[in-house]
Design a protein around this motif. Structure first.
Motif, PDB file in Angstrom:
ATOM      1  N   LEU A  61       0.844  -1.190   0.000  1.00  0.00           N
ATOM      2  CA  LEU A  61       0.000   0.000   0.000  1.00  0.00           C
ATOM      3  C   LEU A  61       0.881   1.243   0.000  1.00  0.00           C
ATOM      4  O   LEU A  61       1.978   1.246   0.558  1.00  0.00           O
ATOM      5  N   SER A  62       0.388   2.326  -0.604  1.00  0.00           N
ATOM      6  CA  SER A  62       1.139   3.569  -0.598  1.00  0.00           C
ATOM      7  C   SER A  62       1.267   4.084   0.839  1.00  0.00           C
ATOM      8  O   SER A  62       0.459   3.747   1.711  1.00  0.00           O
ATOM      9  N   GLU A  63       2.281   4.901   1.070  1.00  0.00           N
ATOM     10  CA  GLU A  63       2.488   5.455   2.403  1.00  0.00           C
ATOM     11  C   GLU A  63       1.278   6.268   2.845  1.00  0.00           C
ATOM     12  O   GLU A  63       0.879   6.236   4.011  1.00  0.00           O
ATOM     13  N   LYS A  64       0.677   6.982   1.890  1.00  0.00           N
ATOM     14  CA  LYS A  64      -0.514   7.778   2.202  1.00  0.00           C
ATOM     15  C   LYS A  64      -1.661   6.885   2.635  1.00  0.00           C
ATOM     16  O   LYS A  64      -2.376   7.190   3.602  1.00  0.00           O
ATOM     17  N   MET A  65      -1.859   5.763   1.905  1.00  0.00           N
ATOM     18  CA  MET A  65      -2.944   4.840   2.242  1.00  0.00           C
ATOM     19  C   MET A  65      -2.690   4.195   3.601  1.00  0.00           C
ATOM     20  O   MET A  65      -3.619   4.058   4.408  1.00  0.00           O
ATOM     21  N   GLN A  66      -1.451   3.810   3.871  1.00  0.00           N
ATOM     22  CA  GLN A  66      -1.130   3.218   5.173  1.00  0.00           C
ATOM     23  C   GLN A  66      -1.425   4.202   6.307  1.00  0.00           C
ATOM     24  O   GLN A  66      -1.981   3.820   7.335  1.00  0.00           O
ATOM     25  N   THR A  67      -1.075   5.456   6.097  1.00  0.00           N
ATOM     26  CA  THR A  67      -1.321   6.473   7.121  1.00  0.00           C
ATOM     27  C   THR A  67      -2.814   6.657   7.354  1.00  0.00           C
ATOM     28  O   THR A  67      -3.273   6.754   8.503  1.00  0.00           O
ATOM     29  N   THR A  68      -3.580   6.674   6.270  1.00  0.00           N
ATOM     30  CA  THR A  68      -5.038   6.831   6.374  1.00  0.00           C
ATOM     31  C   THR A  68      -5.665   5.686   7.157  1.00  0.00           C
ATOM     32  O   THR A  68      -6.517   5.896   8.028  1.00  0.00           O
ATOM     33  N   ILE A  69      -5.225   4.472   6.855  1.00  0.00           N
ATOM     34  CA  ILE A  69      -5.764   3.295   7.541  1.00  0.00           C
ATOM     35  C   ILE A  69      -5.394   3.326   9.021  1.00  0.00           C
ATOM     36  O   ILE A  69      -6.230   3.065   9.895  1.00  0.00           O
ATOM     37  N   LYS A  70      -4.155   3.649   9.308  1.00  0.00           N
ATOM     38  CA  LYS A  70      -3.707   3.683  10.705  1.00  0.00           C
ATOM     39  C   LYS A  70      -4.479   4.715  11.515  1.00  0.00           C
ATOM     40  O   LYS A  70      -4.748   4.512  12.706  1.00  0.00           O
ATOM     41  N   GLU A  71      -4.848   5.822  10.870  1.00  0.00           N
ATOM     42  CA  GLU A  71      -5.621   6.853  11.569  1.00  0.00           C
ATOM     43  C   GLU A  71      -7.005   6.345  11.956  1.00  0.00           C
ATOM     44  O   GLU A  71      -7.618   6.862  12.902  1.00  0.00           O
ATOM     45  N   SER A  72      -7.508   5.343  11.236  1.00  0.00           N
ATOM     46  CA  SER A  72      -8.838   4.797  11.539  1.00  0.00           C
ATOM     47  C   SER A  72      -8.787   3.726  12.626  1.00  0.00           C
ATOM     48  O   SER A  72      -9.827   3.265  13.101  1.00  0.00           O
TER      49      SER A  72
ATOM     50  N   VAL B 274      -8.662  -9.454  16.907  1.00  0.00           N
ATOM     51  CA  VAL B 274      -7.378  -8.839  17.245  1.00  0.00           C
ATOM     52  C   VAL B 274      -7.125  -7.759  16.186  1.00  0.00           C
ATOM     53  O   VAL B 274      -6.550  -8.018  15.128  1.00  0.00           O
ATOM     54  N   ASP B 275      -7.593  -6.543  16.473  1.00  0.00           N
ATOM     55  CA  ASP B 275      -7.604  -5.514  15.421  1.00  0.00           C
ATOM     56  C   ASP B 275      -7.247  -4.104  15.887  1.00  0.00           C
ATOM     57  O   ASP B 275      -7.471  -3.125  15.182  1.00  0.00           O
ATOM     58  N   GLY B 276      -6.690  -3.984  17.090  1.00  0.00           N
ATOM     59  CA  GLY B 276      -6.322  -2.665  17.585  1.00  0.00           C
ATOM     60  C   GLY B 276      -7.494  -1.730  17.805  1.00  0.00           C
ATOM     61  O   GLY B 276      -7.333  -0.516  17.905  1.00  0.00           O
ATOM     62  N   GLY B 277      -8.688  -2.312  17.889  1.00  0.00           N
ATOM     63  CA  GLY B 277      -9.899  -1.498  18.094  1.00  0.00           C
ATOM     64  C   GLY B 277     -10.570  -1.039  16.813  1.00  0.00           C
ATOM     65  O   GLY B 277     -11.557  -0.292  16.856  1.00  0.00           O
TER      66      GLY B 277
ATOM     67  N   LYS C  23      -3.705   3.196  16.393  1.00  0.00           N
ATOM     68  CA  LYS C  23      -2.895   3.961  15.439  1.00  0.00           C
ATOM     69  C   LYS C  23      -1.704   3.187  14.842  1.00  0.00           C
ATOM     70  O   LYS C  23      -0.679   3.771  14.519  1.00  0.00           O
ATOM     71  N   ARG C  24      -1.867   1.893  14.675  1.00  0.00           N
ATOM     72  CA  ARG C  24      -0.817   1.117  14.021  1.00  0.00           C
ATOM     73  C   ARG C  24      -1.391  -0.195  13.494  1.00  0.00           C
ATOM     74  O   ARG C  24      -2.476  -0.629  13.905  1.00  0.00           O
ATOM     75  N   PHE C  25      -0.651  -0.837  12.591  1.00  0.00           N
ATOM     76  CA  PHE C  25      -1.000  -2.174  12.156  1.00  0.00           C
ATOM     77  C   PHE C  25      -0.567  -3.167  13.239  1.00  0.00           C
ATOM     78  O   PHE C  25       0.370  -2.912  14.001  1.00  0.00           O
ATOM     79  N   GLY C  26      -1.238  -4.285  13.279  1.00  0.00           N
ATOM     80  CA  GLY C  26      -0.836  -5.334  14.201  1.00  0.00           C
ATOM     81  C   GLY C  26       0.390  -6.068  13.677  1.00  0.00           C
ATOM     82  O   GLY C  26       0.734  -5.969  12.494  1.00  0.00           O
ATOM     83  N   GLU C  27       1.036  -6.811  14.549  1.00  0.00           N
ATOM     84  CA  GLU C  27       2.194  -7.618  14.182  1.00  0.00           C
ATOM     85  C   GLU C  27       1.787  -9.089  14.127  1.00  0.00           C
ATOM     86  O   GLU C  27       0.907  -9.527  14.864  1.00  0.00           O
TER      87      GLU C  27
END
Length: 240
Positions: free
Chosen positions: A191-202, A234-237, A206-210
């Motif tokens: 995913l583009s950096e912009k898309m990753q940032t958008t998803i993390k904001e939701s 398990v989804d970080g909320g 505020k991060r992807f899981g490991e």
């Protein structure tokens, strides 16, 4: 169930979540049996003790999997834990999705899980013990744009989990599911950096899981003897 010396089969365990679960279970002393469509890379096998077993096969091929698993059970004598992790994606909007794309994903993710589970489940019922974990997804609970086929397959796994849990309980076999959210992987890295940032904001955290956070959950579900028929998100909320 204590994982030490237990025989554990993990489908789709040459990379990503499946590989992380395999490594964690092996570190706990389990005899891990790896699976993939083809032979694993040398660096994958190098992460496990010498002699670690590996089976190949397309889980969507019912007869092929029955033959492979019958031979495996005869070889190792018993399977204590099955982790159904193997799956595919073919994402596109529903109006553009071909019937083949829909069928392929459902046939692998849902039917394929059944193809692996049925012979192992019969075996576990006879031995009166065992744990099965099915890898679902939050999209199986809430749906997602462009993933009608994947969402349907993962929702089906939740229904399968609940039915198997009811059937297995009388013989000491527990069945649960994990529903991961956005997990850092080869797919998310594309995913583009912009898309990753958008998803993390939701995501509230505020991060992807490991992948190891999913593996931790898998270990918990195996070890907790009073959990069955559950789907652990398990989804970080993200799905709040």
């Amino acid at each position: 169930m204590d994982l030490k010396d237990k025989n554990v089969l993990i489908t789709g365990s040459t990379r990503g979540i499946g590989l992380s679960i395999a490594k964690r279970f092996s570190a706990q002393g389990a005899n891990v049996i790896l699976h993939g469509r083809s032979e694993p890379k040398p660096e994958v096998l190098a992460a496990f003790p010498e002699g670690t077993k590996f089976i190949t096969g397309d889980i969507s091929d019912a007869q092929a999997m029955k033959d492979v698993l019958t031979a495996l059970i005869a070889d190792v004598d018993h399977i204590d834990v099955l982790v159904n992790n193997a799956g595919i994606v073919k994402d596109t909007l529903t109006i553009r999705m071909s019937t083949d794309a829909f069928a392929d994903v459902v046939n692998t993710n849902l039917n394929g899980t059944f193809n692996v589970t049925q012979p192992i489940f019969k075996h576990m019922l006879k031995q009166r013990t065992g744990v099965i974990l099915n890898m679902s997804s939050i999209v199986g609970l809430h749906g997602n744009i462009g993933q009608a086929n994947y969402s349907a397959s993962k929702a089906g796994l939740i229904g399968l989990t609940k039915s198997l849990a009811k059937e297995g309980a009388m013989r000491g076999v527990r069945v649960n599911a994990i529903a991961p959210g956005m997990i850092a992987s080869d797919m998310t890295s594309q995913l583009s950096e912009k898309m990753q940032t958008t998803i993390k904001e939701s995501i509230p955290l505020k991060r992807f899981g490991e992948v190891d956070e999913i593996a931790q959950t898998a270990q918990f579900l195996v070890e907790n003897e009073y959990l069955t028929g559950q789907t652990i998100t398990v989804d970080g909320g993200l799905s709040l």
